[in-house]
Motif scaffolding. Sequence first.
Motif, short mmCIF file in Angstrom:
data_model
loop_
_atom_site.label_atom_id
_atom_site.label_comp_id
_atom_site.label_asym_id
_atom_site.label_seq_id
_atom_site.Cartn_x
_atom_site.Cartn_y
_atom_site.Cartn_z
N UNK A 126 0.82 -1.21 0.00
CA UNK A 126 0.00 0.00 0.00
C UNK A 126 0.86 1.26 0.00
N UNK A 127 1.98 1.22 0.71
CA UNK A 127 2.87 2.38 0.79
C UNK A 127 3.50 2.72 -0.55
N UNK A 128 3.57 1.76 -1.46
CA UNK A 128 4.14 2.06 -2.78
C UNK A 128 3.06 2.22 -3.84
N UNK A 129 1.95 1.43 -3.73
CA UNK A 129 0.93 1.46 -4.78
C UNK A 129 0.10 2.74 -4.76
N UNK A 130 -0.26 3.20 -3.56
CA UNK A 130 -1.10 4.40 -3.46
C UNK A 130 -0.37 5.64 -4.01
N UNK A 131 0.90 5.90 -3.66
CA UNK A 131 1.58 7.06 -4.27
C UNK A 131 1.65 6.97 -5.79
N UNK A 132 1.83 5.77 -6.33
CA UNK A 132 1.86 5.62 -7.78
C UNK A 132 0.50 5.98 -8.38
N UNK A 133 -0.57 5.45 -7.83
CA UNK A 133 -1.90 5.73 -8.38
C UNK A 133 -2.27 7.20 -8.23
N UNK A 134 -1.83 7.83 -7.16
CA UNK A 134 -2.07 9.27 -7.01
C UNK A 134 -1.31 10.05 -8.09
N UNK A 135 -0.06 9.65 -8.34
CA UNK A 135 0.77 10.35 -9.31
C UNK A 135 0.20 10.27 -10.73
N UNK A 136 -0.45 9.14 -11.05
CA UNK A 136 -0.93 8.94 -12.43
C UNK A 136 -2.46 9.05 -12.52
N UNK A 137 -3.10 9.48 -11.46
CA UNK A 137 -4.57 9.44 -11.38
C UNK A 137 -5.24 10.22 -12.51
N UNK A 138 -4.70 11.39 -12.85
CA UNK A 138 -5.34 12.25 -13.85
C UNK A 138 -5.02 11.83 -15.29
N UNK A 139 -4.11 10.89 -15.47
CA UNK A 139 -3.79 10.43 -16.82
C UNK A 139 -4.89 9.49 -17.31
N UNK A 151 -6.25 -9.95 3.68
CA UNK A 151 -7.61 -9.43 3.82
C UNK A 151 -8.15 -9.53 5.24
N UNK A 152 -7.45 -10.19 6.14
CA UNK A 152 -7.96 -10.37 7.50
C UNK A 152 -8.26 -9.04 8.20
N UNK A 153 -7.42 -7.97 8.03
CA UNK A 153 -7.78 -6.70 8.68
C UNK A 153 -9.04 -6.07 8.10
N UNK A 154 -9.42 -6.46 6.87
CA UNK A 154 -10.61 -5.88 6.24
C UNK A 154 -11.89 -6.47 6.81
N UNK A 155 -11.80 -7.65 7.42
CA UNK A 155 -12.99 -8.34 7.90
C UNK A 155 -13.24 -8.12 9.40
N UNK A 156 -12.33 -7.43 10.06
CA UNK A 156 -12.51 -7.17 11.50
C UNK A 156 -13.29 -5.87 11.70
N UNK A 157 -14.11 -5.79 12.74
CA UNK A 157 -14.90 -4.57 12.95
C UNK A 157 -14.04 -3.40 13.39
N UNK A 158 -14.56 -2.20 13.12
CA UNK A 158 -13.88 -0.99 13.57
C UNK A 158 -13.04 -0.35 12.49
N UNK A 159 -12.77 0.94 12.62
CA UNK A 159 -11.96 1.66 11.62
C UNK A 159 -10.47 1.31 11.78
N UNK A 160 -9.73 1.50 10.72
CA UNK A 160 -8.28 1.32 10.78
C UNK A 160 -7.65 2.03 9.59
N UNK A 161 -6.40 2.41 9.73
CA UNK A 161 -5.68 3.05 8.63
C UNK A 161 -5.53 2.10 7.45
N UNK A 162 -5.34 0.81 7.73
CA UNK A 162 -5.21 -0.19 6.67
C UNK A 162 -6.48 -0.24 5.82
N UNK A 163 -7.64 -0.21 6.46
CA UNK A 163 -8.90 -0.21 5.73
C UNK A 163 -9.05 1.05 4.89
N UNK A 164 -8.72 2.18 5.46
CA UNK A 164 -8.85 3.45 4.75
C UNK A 164 -7.97 3.46 3.50
#
Length: 207
Positions: free
Chosen positions: A95-108, A121-134
């Motif tokens: 996520x630390x590498x993919x998100x900056x790339x997608x932001x950089x090329x988003x408007x293309x 995917x285990x953090x995605x199935x647990x209740x409550x907010x988290x930075x990983x989910x965001x």
Amino acid sequence: MTIENRKTTSLKILYLSLEAHLRGPIPKVDPILIGSLNALGCQITKGTWGRHADNESILQKIFGRLKDIWCAFWTLVRLRPDILYIATTLDQRALLRDIPLLIAVYLLPTKKILMEHGSNTSPLTTPGPSLYKMCTRLLIRMADAILLLSTEEMEIWKSFEPRGNYYRVDNPFVSSANFKSELLPERAREPKSKLTLLYAGRLIESK
């Protein structure tokens, strides 16, 4: 113009993946996929994404990923490909590498496709907010398509973020009825006298 309508015009693809000399399944799969895409008439430009060596320092990781983003951005600007294909996975480091790339090329205008070779995917199935989910939800919304390896995995992603565009990649299988035994090496054609055990994947708890 949609991909379906481009019968006579070859697609241009910027293919970002690991370098060929690195360990893991992705460098072994890449030549097969790229060869198949070439056979279909696609124009493939290969770029580096992910680690550059099997043992990188923190500084090498940081500067290596920044360099990859810079190179991918200017390759997209220069070549204007139809598709940006990113071979990746879902975990904290990815996520630390993919998100900056997608932001950089988003408007293309290039379509951004993520091939997720495995997902935490285990953090995605647990209740409550988290930075990983965001961060995962942001990744999904910036991608035009996400390719996944199993129905179970796709159901988890859909349950987590229904607005994503998910596609299951079927593993190829050749039935014994259509397979010619003479294509096998001689040793494989010998009668079995001992038990042969085959498995796919890694011997880890999640598998």
